[in-house]
Design an enzyme around this catalytic site. Structure first.
Site, PDB file in Angstrom:
ATOM      1  N   TYR A  55     -14.924  26.592   7.479  1.00 40.34           N
ATOM      2  CA  TYR A  55     -14.488  27.241   8.719  1.00 40.34           C
ATOM      3  C   TYR A  55     -15.701  27.801   9.458  1.00 40.34           C
ATOM      4  O   TYR A  55     -16.083  28.963   9.337  1.00 40.34           O
ATOM      5  CB  TYR A  55     -13.446  28.332   8.437  1.00 40.34           C
ATOM      6  CG  TYR A  55     -12.109  27.768   7.967  1.00 40.34           C
ATOM      7  CD1 TYR A  55     -11.819  26.405   8.083  1.00 40.34           C
ATOM      8  CD2 TYR A  55     -11.139  28.591   7.428  1.00 40.34           C
ATOM      9  CE1 TYR A  55     -10.612  25.879   7.653  1.00 40.34           C
ATOM     10  CE2 TYR A  55      -9.922  28.071   6.998  1.00 40.34           C
ATOM     11  CZ  TYR A  55      -9.668  26.721   7.110  1.00 40.34           C
ATOM     12  OH  TYR A  55      -8.464  26.216   6.680  1.00 40.34           O
ATOM     13  N   HIS A 133     -10.059  21.290  -1.043  1.00 40.91           N
ATOM     14  CA  HIS A 133      -9.521  21.292   0.317  1.00 40.91           C
ATOM     15  C   HIS A 133      -8.743  20.019   0.677  1.00 40.91           C
ATOM     16  O   HIS A 133      -7.675  20.086   1.257  1.00 40.91           O
ATOM     17  CB  HIS A 133     -10.686  21.488   1.310  1.00 40.91           C
ATOM     18  CG  HIS A 133     -10.285  22.113   2.609  1.00 40.91           C
ATOM     19  ND1 HIS A 133     -11.128  22.911   3.333  1.00 40.91           N
ATOM     20  CD2 HIS A 133      -9.141  22.065   3.331  1.00 40.91           C
ATOM     21  CE1 HIS A 133     -10.521  23.315   4.439  1.00 40.91           C
ATOM     22  NE2 HIS A 133      -9.307  22.811   4.458  1.00 40.91           N
ATOM     23  N   SER A 213      -0.838  25.844   8.813  1.00 44.36           N
ATOM     24  CA  SER A 213      -0.339  25.695  10.206  1.00 44.36           C
ATOM     25  C   SER A 213       1.174  25.899  10.236  1.00 44.36           C
ATOM     26  O   SER A 213       1.918  25.054  10.742  1.00 44.36           O
ATOM     27  CB  SER A 213      -0.736  24.339  10.808  1.00 44.36           C
ATOM     28  OG  SER A 213      -2.113  24.292  11.070  1.00 44.36           O
ATOM     29  N   GLY A 216       2.862  25.381  13.481  1.00 43.99           N
ATOM     30  CA  GLY A 216       2.605  24.107  14.161  1.00 43.99           C
ATOM     31  C   GLY A 216       1.175  23.966  14.635  1.00 43.99           C
ATOM     32  O   GLY A 216       0.833  22.987  15.304  1.00 43.99           O
ATOM     33  N   GLY A 217       0.318  24.952  14.306  1.00 41.19           N
ATOM     34  CA  GLY A 217      -1.098  24.864  14.681  1.00 41.19           C
ATOM     35  C   GLY A 217      -1.369  25.590  15.981  1.00 41.19           C
ATOM     36  O   GLY A 217      -0.448  25.850  16.758  1.00 41.19           O
TER      37      GLY A 217
END
Ligand SMILES: NC(=O)c1ccc[n+]([C@@H]2O[C@H](COP(=O)([O-])OP(=O)(O)OC[C@H]3O[C@@H](n4cnc5c(N)ncnc54)[C@H](OP(=O)(O)O)[C@@H]3O)[C@@H](O)[C@H]2O)c1
Length: 288
Positions: A55, A133, A213, A216-217
């Site tokens: 990130y 990940h 998410s 939905g992100g």
């Protein structure tokens, strides 16, 4: 406020956590607002933060997400030891033709090196929960999971999770990690229900299921109409439709967790209330 708490492996933590990603990738707020957002979540009782080695902004300094979480926890006056910090290794960012992308490296050497870097950036001897990940098609899944096991054996991580995993991959990971595997983090939301098989399988195997998410992100959904029914229920309760989405996800099982992202305090403070929202059987049937 006491928030809904659930068991995740050996930890008891809040069912609603904070997804850190929007605070450090493209579109991130300034540092002050990022810290404020994390502090607001913690002050409201949130005890689960999700970050990742990858990130950071494409082309920028790596691991800024993990460093931000460390900085926010250091400057917070509450009980740091009660906060479950999860991170992930195996992804990295690319910046090709001006387009930011995500790439994978699941080789054992990379995972072991990145796991140690993650612990350092988070300022801990041992990471509470470390995820693999995303599967790397170039590397047999077993080899990547063996590396995660090595990280537990060496004390770099206390527990392991896998992310973006199929039912078959959960079985492989369980075979190698046994009780050290505690969580599966997969995409799940009203706009992405394809992971329902793993949601059911994790319950069967006594593993946590963490929805990524969950709203939905943070980019606008392609089909926003799927949220209409959530909006209708939200109006009846006088709450945001995002709270209804999160409460619906949490209703899928006591092993389910959500980690909504936020760019600002207001949104995470609203999301954190989802654990207390009670939906009726009729409403849940309507939501599907
Ligand atoms: N394992 C993986 O491969 C993977 C992949 C992607 C994400 N993740 C994890 O999942 C986390 C969450 O995903 P995400 O950040 O992509 O998306 P998300 O949680 O589905 O959506 C975040 C967006 O929803 C908005 N929002 C959140 N709560 C709200 C509320 N109560 N009311 C109104 N708006 C609200 C936020 O608004 P504002 O911007 O206005 O604050 C933000 O733009 C990430 O942070 C990351 O930790 C994991």
């Amino acid at each position: 406020m006491t928030l809904l708490a659930r068991n995740l492996g050996p930890y008891t933590t809040t069912a609603v956590g904070l997804g850190e990603m929007p605070l450090t990738i493209e579109g991130k707020p300034d540092l002050e607002q990022a810290i404020e957002t994390i502090h607001a979540a913690l002050d409201a009782g949130c005890r689960h933060i999700d970050t990742a080695w990858a990130y950071y902004e494409s082309g920028g300094e790596e691991q800024t997400g993990e460093k931000l979480v460390h900085q926010a926890l250091q400057s917070w006056s509450g009980p740091r030891q009660d906060v479950l910090v999860a991170t992930k290794v195996g992804h990295f960012r690319n910046f090709t033709d001006g387009r930011p992308t995500w790439d994978v490296d699941g080789s054992p050497e990379n995972l072991i090196r990145r796991g140690k870097e993650s612990a350092k950036a988070l300022g801990v001897d041992s990471i509470d929960l470390l995820y693999f990940h995303r599967p790397d098609p170039k590397v047999p899944y077993e080899q990547s999971i063996e590396a995660m096991k090595q990280l537990v054996d060496e004390g770099v991580a206390k527990t392991i999770g896998i992310s973006n995993a199929s039912v078959d991959q959960i079985d492989i990971a369980l075979g190698i990690l046994g009780d050290d595997l505690v969580s599966v983090q997969n995409q799940y939301s009203p706009v992405f229900r394809e992971s329902e098989d793993t949601l059911a399988y994790t319950a069967e195997k006594g593993l946590a299921f963490v929805c990524w998410s969950p709203l939905g992100g943070f980019r606008k959904a392609k089909d926003d109409t799927v949220f209409e029914v959530f909006r209708q229920v939200a109006r009846q309760h006088g709450v945001s439709y995002q709270q209804v989405v999160l409460a619906w996800e949490l209703s899928k099982g006591r092993h389910v967790f959500v980690i909504p992202g936020a760019h600002r305090p207001a949104t995470i403070l609203d999301s954190l209330q989802a654990g207390e929202l009670e939906l009726t059987i009729d409403e849940l049937a309507k939501l599907g």
